[in-house]
Motif scaffolding. Sequence first.
Motif, PDB file in Angstrom:
ATOM      1  N   VAL A   1       1.241  -1.200   0.376  1.00  0.00           N
ATOM      2  CA  VAL A   1       0.355  -0.055  -0.120  1.00  0.00           C
ATOM      3  C   VAL A   1       1.074   1.048  -0.305  1.00  0.00           C
ATOM      4  O   VAL A   1       1.004   2.267  -0.397  1.00  0.00           O
ATOM      5  CB  VAL A   1      -0.931   0.295   0.746  1.00  0.00           C
ATOM      6  N   ILE A   2       1.861   0.821   0.726  1.00  0.00           N
ATOM      7  CA  ILE A   2       3.002   2.510   0.746  1.00  0.00           C
ATOM      8  C   ILE A   2       4.053   2.501  -0.363  1.00  0.00           C
ATOM      9  O   ILE A   2       3.696   3.498  -0.577  1.00  0.00           O
ATOM     10  CB  ILE A   2       3.713   2.317   2.271  1.00  0.00           C
ATOM     11  N   ASN A   3       4.050   1.508  -1.365  1.00  0.00           N
ATOM     12  CA  ASN A   3       4.817   1.546  -2.307  1.00  0.00           C
ATOM     13  C   ASN A   3       3.566   2.729  -3.806  1.00  0.00           C
ATOM     14  O   ASN A   3       3.971   2.761  -4.938  1.00  0.00           O
ATOM     15  CB  ASN A   3       4.557  -0.218  -2.721  1.00  0.00           C
ATOM     16  N   TRP A   4       2.514   1.871  -3.227  1.00  0.00           N
ATOM     17  CA  TRP A   4       1.914   2.009  -4.283  1.00  0.00           C
ATOM     18  C   TRP A   4       1.361   3.436  -4.058  1.00  0.00           C
ATOM     19  O   TRP A   4       1.268   4.700  -4.797  1.00  0.00           O
ATOM     20  CB  TRP A   4       0.426   1.542  -3.720  1.00  0.00           C
ATOM     21  N   PHE A   5       0.893   4.258  -2.725  1.00  0.00           N
ATOM     22  CA  PHE A   5       1.109   5.207  -2.716  1.00  0.00           C
ATOM     23  C   PHE A   5       1.944   6.365  -2.508  1.00  0.00           C
ATOM     24  O   PHE A   5       1.324   7.790  -3.403  1.00  0.00           O
ATOM     25  CB  PHE A   5       0.115   5.715  -1.253  1.00  0.00           C
ATOM     26  N   LYS A   6       2.831   5.476  -2.453  1.00  0.00           N
ATOM     27  CA  LYS A   6       4.492   6.629  -3.254  1.00  0.00           C
ATOM     28  C   LYS A   6       4.827   6.412  -4.844  1.00  0.00           C
ATOM     29  O   LYS A   6       5.148   7.502  -5.118  1.00  0.00           O
ATOM     30  CB  LYS A   6       5.569   5.939  -2.428  1.00  0.00           C
ATOM     31  N   GLY A   7       3.854   5.408  -5.187  1.00  0.00           N
ATOM     32  CA  GLY A   7       4.022   5.611  -6.792  1.00  0.00           C
ATOM     33  C   GLY A   7       5.445   5.463  -6.910  1.00  0.00           C
ATOM     34  O   GLY A   7       6.625   5.330  -7.852  1.00  0.00           O
ATOM     35  N   SER A   8       6.644   5.072  -5.547  1.00  0.00           N
ATOM     36  CA  SER A   8       7.616   4.494  -6.467  1.00  0.00           C
ATOM     37  C   SER A   8       7.930   2.995  -4.717  1.00  0.00           C
ATOM     38  O   SER A   8       7.171   2.760  -4.159  1.00  0.00           O
ATOM     39  CB  SER A   8       8.830   5.067  -5.836  1.00  0.00           C
ATOM     40  N   TYR A   9       9.085   2.919  -5.218  1.00  0.00           N
ATOM     41  CA  TYR A   9      10.009   1.901  -4.070  1.00  0.00           C
ATOM     42  C   TYR A   9      11.369   1.605  -3.565  1.00  0.00           C
ATOM     43  O   TYR A   9      12.217   2.663  -3.935  1.00  0.00           O
ATOM     44  CB  TYR A   9       9.861   0.127  -5.259  1.00  0.00           C
ATOM     45  N   PRO A  10      11.210   1.161  -2.804  1.00  0.00           N
ATOM     46  CA  PRO A  10      12.490   1.962  -1.329  1.00  0.00           C
ATOM     47  C   PRO A  10      14.070   1.240  -2.357  1.00  0.00           C
ATOM     48  O   PRO A  10      13.835   0.352  -3.045  1.00  0.00           O
ATOM     49  CB  PRO A  10      12.324   0.596  -0.197  1.00  0.00           C
ATOM     50  N   VAL A  11      14.377   2.331  -2.239  1.00  0.00           N
ATOM     51  CA  VAL A  11      15.978   2.265  -2.811  1.00  0.00           C
ATOM     52  C   VAL A  11      17.530   1.564  -1.391  1.00  0.00           C
ATOM     53  O   VAL A  11      18.190   0.734  -1.801  1.00  0.00           O
ATOM     54  CB  VAL A  11      16.469   3.515  -2.598  1.00  0.00           C
ATOM     55  N   LYS A  12      16.528   1.373  -0.153  1.00  0.00           N
ATOM     56  CA  LYS A  12      17.634   0.491   0.666  1.00  0.00           C
ATOM     57  C   LYS A  12      16.562   0.235   2.054  1.00  0.00           C
ATOM     58  O   LYS A  12      15.736   1.193   1.935  1.00  0.00           O
ATOM     59  CB  LYS A  12      18.814   1.224   1.345  1.00  0.00           C
ATOM     60  N   ALA A  13      17.369  -0.550   2.829  1.00  0.00           N
ATOM     61  CA  ALA A  13      16.340  -1.260   3.714  1.00  0.00           C
ATOM     62  C   ALA A  13      17.035  -1.368   5.085  1.00  0.00           C
ATOM     63  O   ALA A  13      18.735  -1.659   4.486  1.00  0.00           O
ATOM     64  CB  ALA A  13      15.896  -1.920   4.346  1.00  0.00           C
ATOM     65  N   GLN A  14      16.816  -1.060   6.032  1.00  0.00           N
ATOM     66  CA  GLN A  14      17.780  -1.580   7.735  1.00  0.00           C
ATOM     67  C   GLN A  14      16.841  -1.609   8.603  1.00  0.00           C
ATOM     68  O   GLN A  14      15.789  -1.742   8.737  1.00  0.00           O
ATOM     69  CB  GLN A  14      18.962  -0.616   7.871  1.00  0.00           C
ATOM     70  N   GLY A  15      16.922  -2.914   9.919  1.00  0.00           N
ATOM     71  CA  GLY A  15      15.537  -3.018  10.514  1.00  0.00           C
ATOM     72  C   GLY A  15      16.232  -4.484  11.074  1.00  0.00           C
ATOM     73  O   GLY A  15      17.705  -4.508  11.555  1.00  0.00           O
ATOM     74  N   ILE A  16      15.476  -4.254  12.208  1.00  0.00           N
ATOM     75  CA  ILE A  16      16.061  -5.759  13.427  1.00  0.00           C
ATOM     76  C   ILE A  16      14.760  -6.210  13.807  1.00  0.00           C
ATOM     77  O   ILE A  16      13.675  -6.118  13.488  1.00  0.00           O
ATOM     78  CB  ILE A  16      15.732  -4.785  14.698  1.00  0.00           C
ATOM     79  N   GLY A  17      15.161  -7.526  13.843  1.00  0.00           N
ATOM     80  CA  GLY A  17      14.346  -8.438  13.714  1.00  0.00           C
ATOM     81  C   GLY A  17      14.568  -9.757  14.942  1.00  0.00           C
ATOM     82  O   GLY A  17      16.051 -10.479  14.591  1.00  0.00           O
TER      83      GLY A  17
ATOM     84  N   PHE B   1      11.121  -5.303  11.975  1.00  0.00           N
ATOM     85  CA  PHE B   1      11.082  -3.701  12.624  1.00  0.00           C
ATOM     86  C   PHE B   1      11.701  -3.432  11.298  1.00  0.00           C
ATOM     87  O   PHE B   1      13.578  -3.690  11.660  1.00  0.00           O
ATOM     88  CB  PHE B   1      10.861  -2.976  13.417  1.00  0.00           C
ATOM     89  N   VAL B   2      11.129  -3.047  10.104  1.00  0.00           N
ATOM     90  CA  VAL B   2      12.179  -2.612   8.759  1.00  0.00           C
ATOM     91  C   VAL B   2      11.909  -1.070   8.591  1.00  0.00           C
ATOM     92  O   VAL B   2      11.305  -0.213   8.480  1.00  0.00           O
ATOM     93  CB  VAL B   2      11.934  -3.162   7.991  1.00  0.00           C
TER      94      VAL B   2
ATOM     95  N   GLY C   1      21.480  -7.129   9.723  1.00  0.00           N
ATOM     96  CA  GLY C   1      21.594  -6.500  10.811  1.00  0.00           C
ATOM     97  C   GLY C   1      22.024  -5.390   9.947  1.00  0.00           C
ATOM     98  O   GLY C   1      23.074  -4.499  10.215  1.00  0.00           O
ATOM     99  N   GLN C   2      22.171  -5.222   8.756  1.00  0.00           N
ATOM    100  CA  GLN C   2      23.165  -4.525   8.016  1.00  0.00           C
ATOM    101  C   GLN C   2      22.084  -3.753   7.084  1.00  0.00           C
ATOM    102  O   GLN C   2      21.052  -4.286   6.968  1.00  0.00           O
ATOM    103  CB  GLN C   2      23.867  -5.411   7.254  1.00  0.00           C
ATOM    104  N   VAL C   3      22.217  -2.752   6.514  1.00  0.00           N
ATOM    105  CA  VAL C   3      21.428  -1.874   5.417  1.00  0.00           C
ATOM    106  C   VAL C   3      21.747  -2.799   3.974  1.00  0.00           C
ATOM    107  O   VAL C   3      22.706  -3.092   3.610  1.00  0.00           O
ATOM    108  CB  VAL C   3      22.073  -0.050   5.095  1.00  0.00           C
ATOM    109  N   ILE C   4      20.865  -3.132   3.358  1.00  0.00           N
ATOM    110  CA  ILE C   4      20.831  -3.311   2.649  1.00  0.00           C
ATOM    111  C   ILE C   4      19.894  -2.710   0.995  1.00  0.00           C
ATOM    112  O   ILE C   4      18.946  -1.734   1.445  1.00  0.00           O
ATOM    113  CB  ILE C   4      19.594  -5.181   2.952  1.00  0.00           C
TER     114      ILE C   4
END
Length: 438
Positions: free
Chosen positions: A253-269, A287-288, A391-394
């Motif tokens: 839903v967020i990608n749809w409303f943004k009209g784009s896709y993320p360039v990177k991600a980092q998170g914990i889990g 959590f990303v 645990g890295q920036v991807i």
Amino acid sequence: MNNNNSSNQSTRREFVKNSSLLAGGLLAAPLFSKANYFSGADDTIKIALIGCGGRGTGAATQALSTKQNVKLVAMADAFRDRLDKSHKSISEEIDAGRIDVPEERKFVGFDAYQKAIPLADVVILATPPGFRPIHFEEAVKQGKHIFMEKPVATDPAGVQKVLAAAAIAKQKKLNVVVGLQRHYQNSYRELFKRKDAIGDITSAQAWWDGDGVWVHPRKEGQTEMEYQMRNWYYFNWLCGDHITEQHIHNIDVINWFKGSYPVKAQGIGGREVRKGKDYGEIFDHHFVEFHYADGSILNSQCRHQPKTMNKVDELLIGTKGKIFAGAANIVDHKGKVLYQFDRKTENNPYQTEHDELFEAVAKGQFKFWDAERGAKSTMTSILGRMATYSGQVIEWDKAINSGIDIHPKEYDWAAMPPVVPDADGFYPVAVPGVTSYA
Ligand SMILES: NC(=O)c1ccc[n+]([C@@H]2O[C@H](COP(=O)([O-])OP(=O)(O)OC[C@H]3O[C@@H](n4cnc5c(N)ncnc54)[C@H](O)[C@@H]3O)[C@@H](O)[C@H]2O)c1
């Protein structure tokens, strides 16, 4: 398109037939040419169900509940008991005239899809997502219109396969609907139309927090492959982890409303409560932080832990206001409600997906090409999983082009799946800081 019935039926027959001919390389002339008029005896749209579980049974029932002359002609599943249960439930819901699946069109095993797909005009792909890339590729090769469930892959190699087949589906004018049903839900569609009311989207939040899902414990006599196929949710090659299998809806839903896709991600889990042998290799929380090219951030969380807060929702925050998807409203920064969706006009998006797909097929229209966005939202969720596992920036570009393929070399009941338990029956689980995609 005009509304004349017989004209619509002709166009539909032509469209369905031409798609198949084109796929087989037999049709060089442009689609919709009168020269290629389909001389089929009736206007039946034949469907094949691949993956006869809970969702496949629901999707087939919805397809058979559309206004068009739809008939279920073939069913395929890895397991005979699942196929039989599905056939029974569909038969309890749907008029017998719409179900024509004799014994010789019930297919079982890993290659069942190859036998069922050729028999249909429209195929429903609803196995666990690990198989979606090969099933989708085959359906496109054979020129079929497609309804396929989300997610559409479980690893970057699978996403690439779907993207490649999606491009061919578009060339062949094959309608493809992906079961990210919020795109077919009135409240989301109305919010999307008005999204400019919040100005530029600067951040977002998405939640799929709940108790978790079913577990199918190991049974005596099962091979490792059968056990994993039955308990598929807990193995990444089949499921992708719950960030991919469920939380994709909210991320999408967020990608749809943004009209784009993320360039990177980092998170914990990790896994706090899912510690036993029955839970394969997946985490119970992620959590990303997803970063988009324009600097905006999506904070996404998903949790499978009993007796914790339940929330499945999305929030978009813009320069002028906020969109609350769950409340289905738009509010400015002073709290003034700018728009409230009327709940009385909400629809069942699972039914609408099929109503719109089969109407398009019947009218000979090419209206749906959801596969590319389905693949990119699937990739977003995989990016998140790679971030929490390592645990890295991807980075998106590196991840999608990584060639990472987590599937077995061979699909066979006696073959070894890519992850196996240790001597005590426990599966390897990712460890942030140790697991690496570098
Ligand atoms: N859009 C939604 O809201 C929604 C809801 C539920 C499920 N889903 C999706 O639907 C898909 C199926 O989920 P489900 O809940 O129906 O699971 P399920 O376990 O009930 O059904 C999956 C079926 O596929 C069969 N299968 C497995 N591998 C196969 C293969 N190689 N060939 C043929 N059949 C095979 C299984 O035996 C089983 O009958 C998943 O991708 C899931 O994410 C979507």
